[in-house]
Scaffold this active site. Sequence first.
Site, PDB file in Angstrom:
ATOM      1  N   HIS A 173       0.847  -1.192   0.000  1.00 53.41           N
ATOM      2  CA  HIS A 173       0.000   0.000   0.000  1.00 53.41           C
ATOM      3  C   HIS A 173       0.884   1.245   0.000  1.00 53.41           C
ATOM      4  O   HIS A 173       1.818   1.350   0.798  1.00 53.41           O
ATOM      5  CB  HIS A 173      -0.937  -0.006   1.210  1.00 53.41           C
ATOM      6  CG  HIS A 173      -2.074  -0.965   1.057  1.00 53.41           C
ATOM      7  ND1 HIS A 173      -1.869  -2.307   0.919  1.00 53.41           N
ATOM      8  CD2 HIS A 173      -3.408  -0.777   1.008  1.00 53.41           C
ATOM      9  CE1 HIS A 173      -3.037  -2.915   0.793  1.00 53.41           C
ATOM     10  NE2 HIS A 173      -4.000  -2.002   0.852  1.00 53.41           N
ATOM     11  N   ARG A 182      -5.299 -10.931  -4.679  1.00 51.07           N
ATOM     12  CA  ARG A 182      -6.512 -10.174  -4.358  1.00 51.07           C
ATOM     13  C   ARG A 182      -7.082  -9.567  -5.633  1.00 51.07           C
ATOM     14  O   ARG A 182      -6.348  -9.005  -6.441  1.00 51.07           O
ATOM     15  CB  ARG A 182      -6.241  -9.074  -3.335  1.00 51.07           C
ATOM     16  CG  ARG A 182      -7.541  -8.343  -2.928  1.00 51.07           C
ATOM     17  CD  ARG A 182      -7.349  -7.404  -1.747  1.00 51.07           C
ATOM     18  NE  ARG A 182      -6.692  -6.170  -2.096  1.00 51.07           N
ATOM     19  CZ  ARG A 182      -7.101  -4.954  -1.691  1.00 51.07           C
ATOM     20  NH1 ARG A 182      -8.170  -4.835  -0.924  1.00 51.07           N
ATOM     21  NH2 ARG A 182      -6.426  -3.879  -2.025  1.00 51.07           N
ATOM     22  N   GLU A 185     -15.880  -4.870   3.410  1.00 54.59           N
ATOM     23  CA  GLU A 185     -15.253  -3.564   3.609  1.00 54.59           C
ATOM     24  C   GLU A 185     -16.231  -2.454   3.962  1.00 54.59           C
ATOM     25  O   GLU A 185     -16.018  -1.728   4.932  1.00 54.59           O
ATOM     26  CB  GLU A 185     -14.477  -3.168   2.341  1.00 54.59           C
ATOM     27  CG  GLU A 185     -13.397  -4.166   1.960  1.00 54.59           C
ATOM     28  CD  GLU A 185     -12.719  -3.804   0.668  1.00 54.59           C
ATOM     29  OE1 GLU A 185     -11.808  -2.959   0.690  1.00 54.59           O
ATOM     30  OE2 GLU A 185     -13.104  -4.350  -0.383  1.00 54.59           O
ATOM     31  N   ASP A 204     -11.971   1.233   4.035  1.00 53.53           N
ATOM     32  CA  ASP A 204     -13.175   1.682   3.330  1.00 53.53           C
ATOM     33  C   ASP A 204     -14.352   1.862   4.273  1.00 53.53           C
ATOM     34  O   ASP A 204     -15.198   2.725   4.049  1.00 53.53           O
ATOM     35  CB  ASP A 204     -13.522   0.699   2.209  1.00 53.53           C
ATOM     36  CG  ASP A 204     -12.610   0.883   1.006  1.00 53.53           C
ATOM     37  OD1 ASP A 204     -12.739   1.909   0.318  1.00 53.53           O
ATOM     38  OD2 ASP A 204     -11.756   0.021   0.766  1.00 53.53           O
ATOM     39  N   ARG A 215      -5.686  -3.758   8.238  1.00 55.88           N
ATOM     40  CA  ARG A 215      -5.470  -2.519   8.974  1.00 55.88           C
ATOM     41  C   ARG A 215      -4.399  -1.675   8.296  1.00 55.88           C
ATOM     42  O   ARG A 215      -3.405  -2.184   7.800  1.00 55.88           O
ATOM     43  CB  ARG A 215      -5.014  -2.825  10.410  1.00 55.88           C
ATOM     44  CG  ARG A 215      -5.999  -3.648  11.197  1.00 55.88           C
ATOM     45  CD  ARG A 215      -5.360  -4.294  12.421  1.00 55.88           C
ATOM     46  NE  ARG A 215      -4.789  -3.306  13.304  1.00 55.88           N
ATOM     47  CZ  ARG A 215      -5.487  -2.627  14.221  1.00 55.88           C
ATOM     48  NH1 ARG A 215      -6.776  -2.854  14.359  1.00 55.88           N
ATOM     49  NH2 ARG A 215      -4.913  -1.748  14.997  1.00 55.88           N
ATOM     50  N   ARG A 234      -9.529   6.274  -3.166  1.00 57.14           N
ATOM     51  CA  ARG A 234      -9.053   5.246  -2.237  1.00 57.14           C
ATOM     52  C   ARG A 234      -8.856   5.838  -0.845  1.00 57.14           C
ATOM     53  O   ARG A 234      -8.611   7.031  -0.677  1.00 57.14           O
ATOM     54  CB  ARG A 234      -7.748   4.642  -2.744  1.00 57.14           C
ATOM     55  CG  ARG A 234      -7.948   3.717  -3.938  1.00 57.14           C
ATOM     56  CD  ARG A 234      -6.671   2.968  -4.256  1.00 57.14           C
ATOM     57  NE  ARG A 234      -6.865   2.046  -5.362  1.00 57.14           N
ATOM     58  CZ  ARG A 234      -7.325   0.808  -5.230  1.00 57.14           C
ATOM     59  NH1 ARG A 234      -7.666   0.348  -4.046  1.00 57.14           N
ATOM     60  NH2 ARG A 234      -7.449   0.026  -6.287  1.00 57.14           N
TER      61      ARG A 234
END
Length: 1063
Positions: A154, A565, A686, A727, A765, A898
């Site tokens: 991320h 994913r 989410e 999210d 997280r 995002r």
Amino acid sequence: MTDTTDDIAEEISFQGFEDDCRLLGSLLNDVLQREVGTEFMEKVEKNRVLAQSACNMRMAGIEDTAELIEKQMASQISNMTLEEAFSLARAFSHFLNLMGIAETHHSVRKARNIAHLSKSCDDIFNQLIQGGVPPDELYNTVCKQEVEIVLTAHPTQINRRTLQYKHIRIAHLLEYNDRPDLSHEDREMLIEDLVREITAIWQTDELRRHKPTPVDEARAGLHIVEQSLWKAVPHYLRRVSNALKKHTGRPLPLTCTPIKFGSWMGGDRDGNPNVTAKVTRDVSLLSQWMAIDLYIREVDSLRFELSMKGCSERLSRLAHEILHKETASEDWNESWNQTLNRNQLKHHNQQVPALPTQLPVGADLPSCTECNDGDSQYPRLELPGTNFMPTNHQDDQASSSDVSSTQNMQKAFENENVASGSTLTSSSTLQSAVTPRAASFSSIQLHSQTKRFAESQIGRSSFQKLLEPSLPQRPGIAPYRIVLGNVKDKLMRTRRRLELLLEDLPCDHDHWDYYQTTDQLLEPLLLCYESLQSCGSGVLADGRLSDLIRRVATFGMVLMKLDLRQESGRHTETLDAIAKYLDMGVYSEWDEERKLEFLTRELKGKRPLVPPTIHVAPDVKEVLDTFRVAAELGSDSLGAYVISMASNASDVLAVELLQKDARLALSGELGRPCPEGTLRVVPLFETVKDLRAAGSVIRKLLSIDWYREHIIKNHNGHQEVMVGYSDSGKDAGRFTAAWELYKAQEDVIAACKEYGIKITLFHGRGGSIGRGGGPTYLAIQSQPPGSVMGTLRSTEQGEMVQAKFGLPQTAVRQLEIYTTAVLLATLRPPTSPREDKWRNLMEEISKISSNNYRSTVYDNPEFLSYFNEATPQAELGFLNIGSRPTRRRSSTGIGHLRAIPWVFAWTQTRFVLPAWLGVGAGLKGACEKGHTEDLKAMYKEWPLFQSTIDLIEMVLAKADIPIAKHYDEVLVSESRKELGIELRRELLTTEKYVLLVSGHEKLYENNRSLRRLIESRLPYLNPINMLQVEILRRLRCDEDNNKLRDALLITINGIAAGMRNTG
């Protein structure tokens, strides 16, 4: 606020911290005097003094004077030239980075000097034993614990990797500086080293000029393993084992691994078109290659250590078998090589000398010698890539047998000498070199020739004799060296095979020539361990050998299993294309029951659904290719298949069907079953809506006979469910997200319990509070009862990976915290709400909070424009910190933005709005209805409520209203400034009611160390914020000015360093 900062705040020794800050600050000051001159440094110091004075005035309650000083500072900054502003931003940014290094160092130092460290294995095991937990129960629970830490790519890591390494080097020098036995000369040399590092940092470009690729991100994750976790894991496991032995009388079993590691780097394709099936395959092979490379180094060192002769009968027999085979192999190779030289190579007019023309670099050194890059003590690991193959590894110098088959073949055809240690050729080079000479050969002959060259020992056995005599000629053979030498040879063949696979070259090795599984590698190592123990050499067995065994048990053959994913909608599109091709209608238009009926029927069948002749759109083909790669790699290399935005049972069965279909197709091509197991399919819930439906989705899945039997048969009766914090927080605010996540977990646990299925919860997280971040210990301890029954998966993202695991010492501490927190949550589960009234109160606060949050963020038509004006959100895309886009779709609304840039932007302005918006309204509503005392009781007795309030208080301590106000005054249009005033008023309301509920007089009154840490950064952090405001003002009038853009990015880096987290 990050775990790292919180842990530091609890353990720091401020005197030492301040001494180190002064040392690093003065050295940076000296460097800058030399680099930018005295005149400019006077401006730097003037701004620092003004910022410090304003902070002092504000802490003393003299707001008016503080505001005047800040206006003076803002005026000076607005009059600076662009070059001056750029250098000032860099100077303060580096000051903050150096302070961060000092903070981390002192957390390590304090932990090392405390006799009884809180939350350590020794501390928690003792607490549990004293609390009545039987030693056997403690022992069994620890041994059965399964925690997996999943590193993700991320995009929240600001610093370039080269700067991260320089920061690590400074941390090592600070540690060396703590030694009491340093002479005056040693200390002077240390200062010189620090000056060199700081000078190099200043002269290095802080900005990434290109976006990283997914493979670049994966390499960064692998480097974390090499630089830190590789050393930390054995140390951590020794701590666990020693504590277990102390409190239960039994050590941790040698192959027991309470913690393992996973990765999303190269597997997370949700919204990232750059992660393709090929990328996933390459990253998985790269991870395997690095694992084998690290094992080779360890085995090489172990061979030199285990020089003794005494051994068990089993090991002696194995050593003699190896000697016999090697002798026979040498005789056969000499005969085969002579025949090959006479017949085949002569046929092509090629001459290959028996010996290499020159020795490789380092051939005169022992094989355990480290091959360092220049003066650095940290060797640079070269990883194989598309056009690069590594040679001359430090661990290969003893044998020099790692010569590429393609290299040998190319040089044979080119009439060149076979020089050991030269660079491997790329596949394109091979084709250009081989094709002209090989045009008359059939492809079968060429393949056969390639394989013979790859497996031959031409020139190698003779070269080996130059380095060391062959084993049978030595008197008094050491059996451990023989066995470990054989292990190393097999590891090198394994690594060689992976290199060929990465280059898409033929690699038809016999499966007994290389290691396929972890158990195969463990077998000879455990045999050596048992032999040493049986011979009374347990002290040797429990050294480097036991560390290696524990590494193999933890990291396996892949270091970190790679999760895949993908968004659920992509699977629906794929089934749409398949159904259309088969004239079955439009899958996406079917209702849920029809989908389930179709999917279940196909899953029970034994024929593939997707015809091999199907032609589909590129996006669909990419999905099918991904499942094909998953079938090839299997569960030994890959972890889970995570479905983001999952909302129905059909989302899970769709992936099960596509996975089954790909495995059937591959099995048909191979003529045998797929070699490894199916991947776990994990729905990720989410949004608030999906979280509320999570329990019913799991119930529906488990009610399907095929699925339930599949879980029991293939996944040991374990259902894994992932819950997303990012999210859900962006959807409804942090407080509502916390409560909905808690209820969703309760419901999922109940659903699995109804069907007798075990549950593993996977927590997605982030690093910041707004995305579910916070201290690990606090987070785990506040989960619902029964949610952590010895198993847990959790992501670690972006800058948190480096912060928690960048140094071996901090990594050991974090691993212990994970272990003890999960252990406590298992044996002493957190308490449920004492009474239903508390749940009703949470529901009421959550409803008010969510309404307040959504009315501002989603319903106010001015908010989006205000957000874009008041924050650097639009400019974050210039950062090049991640391979994926900042939006899921092209829409400009908040909904498709995002969560990371959403939180990142507000963190930059120090307003951190996502973490607190709505909380004040909810608490105020409850208090005004007379529930103040109930809330205080909930804070004292209910871990969930207490952790939520504590985390919000932590955020409020980092928020800065005057700074946020300055952004509004300069950047926001007049028509929207009223919105900013309302939001700042809301922040004050939140602070008021958080303090009322917690009973604190000041923010973070119960953690004064944290408050001091935050305050120590302000003289450097506040000027950077003011610089950012000025640069944004100029940039929005001159958008194409690249120098202004660079200056803005420098301020973003500096603020991220000062806040100690980003998104």
